[in-house]
Scaffold this active site. Structure first.
Site, PDB file in Angstrom:
ATOM      1  N   LEU A 311      31.356  34.786  51.677  1.00 40.86           N
ATOM      2  CA  LEU A 311      32.429  33.980  51.481  1.00 40.86           C
ATOM      3  C   LEU A 311      32.031  32.853  50.644  1.00 40.86           C
ATOM      4  O   LEU A 311      32.558  32.614  49.609  1.00 40.86           O
ATOM      5  CB  LEU A 311      33.180  33.519  52.724  1.00 40.86           C
ATOM      6  CG  LEU A 311      34.569  32.505  52.401  1.00 40.86           C
ATOM      7  CD1 LEU A 311      35.593  33.265  51.405  1.00 40.86           C
ATOM      8  CD2 LEU A 311      35.221  32.280  53.738  1.00 40.86           C
ATOM      9  N   GLN A 314      30.926  33.695  47.161  1.00 43.61           N
ATOM     10  CA  GLN A 314      32.042  34.100  46.314  1.00 43.61           C
ATOM     11  C   GLN A 314      32.563  32.902  45.780  1.00 43.61           C
ATOM     12  O   GLN A 314      32.961  32.876  44.579  1.00 43.61           O
ATOM     13  CB  GLN A 314      32.645  35.072  47.043  1.00 43.61           C
ATOM     14  CG  GLN A 314      34.040  35.567  46.337  1.00 43.61           C
ATOM     15  CD  GLN A 314      34.006  36.203  44.967  1.00 43.61           C
ATOM     16  OE1 GLN A 314      33.039  36.953  44.851  1.00 43.61           O
ATOM     17  NE2 GLN A 314      35.007  36.139  44.087  1.00 43.61           N
ATOM     18  N   GLU A 315      32.790  31.822  46.579  1.00 45.77           N
ATOM     19  CA  GLU A 315      33.517  30.704  46.333  1.00 45.77           C
ATOM     20  C   GLU A 315      32.493  29.985  45.216  1.00 45.77           C
ATOM     21  O   GLU A 315      33.246  29.369  44.160  1.00 45.77           O
ATOM     22  CB  GLU A 315      33.737  29.919  47.305  1.00 45.77           C
ATOM     23  CG  GLU A 315      35.065  30.362  48.088  1.00 45.77           C
ATOM     24  CD  GLU A 315      36.190  30.450  47.625  1.00 45.77           C
ATOM     25  OE1 GLU A 315      36.467  29.795  46.830  1.00 45.77           O
ATOM     26  OE2 GLU A 315      37.171  30.962  48.138  1.00 45.77           O
ATOM     27  N   SER A 316      31.333  29.543  45.472  1.00 41.64           N
ATOM     28  CA  SER A 316      30.442  28.664  44.621  1.00 41.64           C
ATOM     29  C   SER A 316      29.158  29.005  44.099  1.00 41.64           C
ATOM     30  O   SER A 316      28.354  28.393  43.612  1.00 41.64           O
ATOM     31  CB  SER A 316      30.591  27.312  45.353  1.00 41.64           C
ATOM     32  OG  SER A 316      29.733  27.570  46.489  1.00 41.64           O
ATOM     33  N   TYR A 441      38.340  39.785  44.993  1.00 35.31           N
ATOM     34  CA  TYR A 441      37.733  38.675  45.804  1.00 35.31           C
ATOM     35  C   TYR A 441      37.214  39.323  47.202  1.00 35.31           C
ATOM     36  O   TYR A 441      35.949  39.030  47.423  1.00 35.31           O
ATOM     37  CB  TYR A 441      38.739  37.813  46.280  1.00 35.31           C
ATOM     38  CG  TYR A 441      38.408  36.711  46.891  1.00 35.31           C
ATOM     39  CD1 TYR A 441      37.710  35.432  46.428  1.00 35.31           C
ATOM     40  CD2 TYR A 441      38.582  36.429  48.434  1.00 35.31           C
ATOM     41  CE1 TYR A 441      37.526  34.183  47.208  1.00 35.31           C
ATOM     42  CE2 TYR A 441      38.302  35.322  49.446  1.00 35.31           C
ATOM     43  CZ  TYR A 441      37.860  34.177  48.661  1.00 35.31           C
ATOM     44  OH  TYR A 441      37.561  33.021  49.196  1.00 35.31           O
TER      45      TYR A 441
END
Length: 484
Positions: A311, A314-316, A441
């Site tokens: 996660l 995927q975010e940063s 996502y």
């Protein structure tokens, strides 16, 4: 190439009914027809010989798992007995154990081979397509003739080796190396490292592993599809075989077998090789700095730390100072409101961000309907983390309007993109959303999670990636010579 894979993997029982009938002789033996089954019921367990591989059986986060493990577990349950597993080194060891009666059943990516002595085979469980894979640094082989002159690897005793032998009948100058002391993932890795130009494996095995080996490409399907089957001792009666066939028939008819195949082998290829290569490089260079924080957050929230790490990537891309145009910041890309909700005072502090992101994901997961079970519950929580709970609820409503199951991610993910269409978002409470984004996502997170699981499992169980020599100096490959 993989668009047709599930078609190849569909059950092919009809084509083999007559052949299987021939494999079961009329004059069985002097044993009682139900000797094996009676013994199993009497001792209250069934002895299954298998192999420890990603496509058959291995120890997962919550205990034993794998496609064939799932099937033999169901078979044991259908007999109301316990399951005893014995993992051995290669297919030959499995068949020997079946032949001499140490195994009641062999389940180890076995292909139907009528020439194998002392064995009875179940109905086909699924179809397996032999495939040529190759190192990206060589010209792509597209025809059997292109294999001439290449260094090729295969597993001895497998149906992929038989596919090469069948090809050698028309291309007698063909030669290759084979071994029974390695696994499919070893062969793929050796092609990745350039130790072989190519190998022949089953398509579903390569599909399961391909993102871990970005320098290996699929070439072409070799020969006809083969059948994955279970093996039974020929001289112990047929009642156990018949019981297995009844289970397989039920799973076929109910659609449960197709669901299992899709679960284990039906993933879409949604990360390109460049993305996989970049992720692996970042996992080596960046993740170690934050691994302890992910593990601490996992202990606090009950999630797998590797899921939280996926996660975060995927975010940063694991960048603690990441900032988006909309104002979300930090490694887990929290808004000001979300940060305040979970007690984060500094979004750019990676430890706070990771703990806050995990806590928020847990809050979201807790607000989902109790009818949603795992793993769907986790996938929907991730989607809501991205698009918001309100839009997820709207997608569930659309799913129900279309006759789908609002508690199944496979159905809800089809409805989410409809939130971009006026026809649909005008009928739900929270209106328009870029509903395609949470689908991608969740896909990406799942694939990152798969890669991290593979690397973690490799450290503990399979390859110890990055800790072993670059070659296999003691590997007993034998050369299969040309037949000139």
């Amino acid at each position: 190439m993989f668009d047709a894979l599930l078609r190849y993997m569909r059950p092919v029982a009809t084509a083999f009914v007559a052949l299987l009938a021939l494999l079961i002789p009329d004059n069985r033996t002097s044993h009682e027809p139900d000797a094996a089954l009676s013994a199993i019921l009497s001792r209250d367990f069934i002895q299954v010989f298998t192999r420890n591989t990603p496509t058959t059986y291995y120890e997962g986060r919550h205990g034993p798992t794998g496609f064939e493990y799932d099937l033999v577990r169901r078979f044991a349950e259908s007999l109301d007995v316990s399951l005893s597993l014995n993992s051995v080194g290669n297919i030959g060891d499995v068949l020997s154990a079946v032949r001499d009666g140490r195994a009641d059943l062999g389940a180890a990516t076995l292909s139907l081979d009528p020439a194998e002595p002392g064995i009875l085979y179940s109905r086909p469980i699924m179809s397996m397509q032999p495939m040529v894979i190759y190192h990206r640094g060589i010209p792509a082989p597209t025809t059997p003739e292109d294999l001439l002159g290449l260094d090729i690897a295969a597993l001895r005793g497998s149906g992929t080796g038989r596919a090469l032998r069948d090809l050698q009948k028309s291309l007698p100058e063909l030669t290759w190396q084979e071994t029974d002391e390695l696994e499919v993932t070893d062969l793929i890795e050796m092609v990745e490292k350039g130790e072989f130009d190519a190998a022949v494996v089953y398509a579903h095995q390569f599909k399961l592993n391909r993102l871990f080996f970005p320098d290996v490409e699929n070439g072409f399907m070799l020969g006809a599809p083969q059948s994955l089957v279970w093996a039974f001792p020929k001289d112990s009666g047929v009642a156990l075989l018949q019981a297995a066939n009844r289970l397989i028939d039920r799973l076929h008819a109910s659609g449960q077998l197709d669901e299992l195949i899709a679960r284990y082998f039906g993933h879409d290829d949604y990360l390109e090789y460049v993305g996989a290569r970049l992720f692996i490089r970042h996992a080596q260079a960046r993740l170690p700095r934050y691994e302890a924080a992910f593990k601490e957050a996992a202990r606090d929230t009950g999630f797998d730390w590797k899921l939280l790490a996926a996660l975060g990537y995927q975010e940063s891309h694991w960048k603690p100072r990441a900032t988006s145009p909309t104002g979300v910041r930090g490694l887990m890309m929290l808004t000001n409101d979300t940060a305040a909700e979970v007690g984060v005072t500094n979004r750019l502090d990676p430890e706070q961000s990771i703990e806050g992101g995990a806590t928020y994901l847990l809050h979201v997961k807790g607000r989902l309907q109790e009818e949603i079970t795992e793993p769907d519950r986790t996938w929907m929580a991730l989607a809501a983390y991205n698009v918001g709970l309100g839009h997820l609820y709207d997608a569930q409503k659309i799913t129900e309007m279309q006759g789908g199951d609002p508690y199944k991610w496979a159905d809800v993910r089809k409805a989410l993109p409809l939130l971009q269409k006026r026809k649909w978002y005008s009928q739900v409470r929270h209106g328009y959303a870029r509903g395609g984004e949470p689908v991608i996502y969740v896909r990406n997170i799942r694939r990152y999670y798969e890669i991290l699981n593979y690397v973690d499992r490799s450290r503990r169980q399979f390859h110890h990636l990055g800790e072993r020599d670059d070659t296999f100096p003691q590997t007993p490959f034998n050369t299969v010579p040309p037949v000139l």
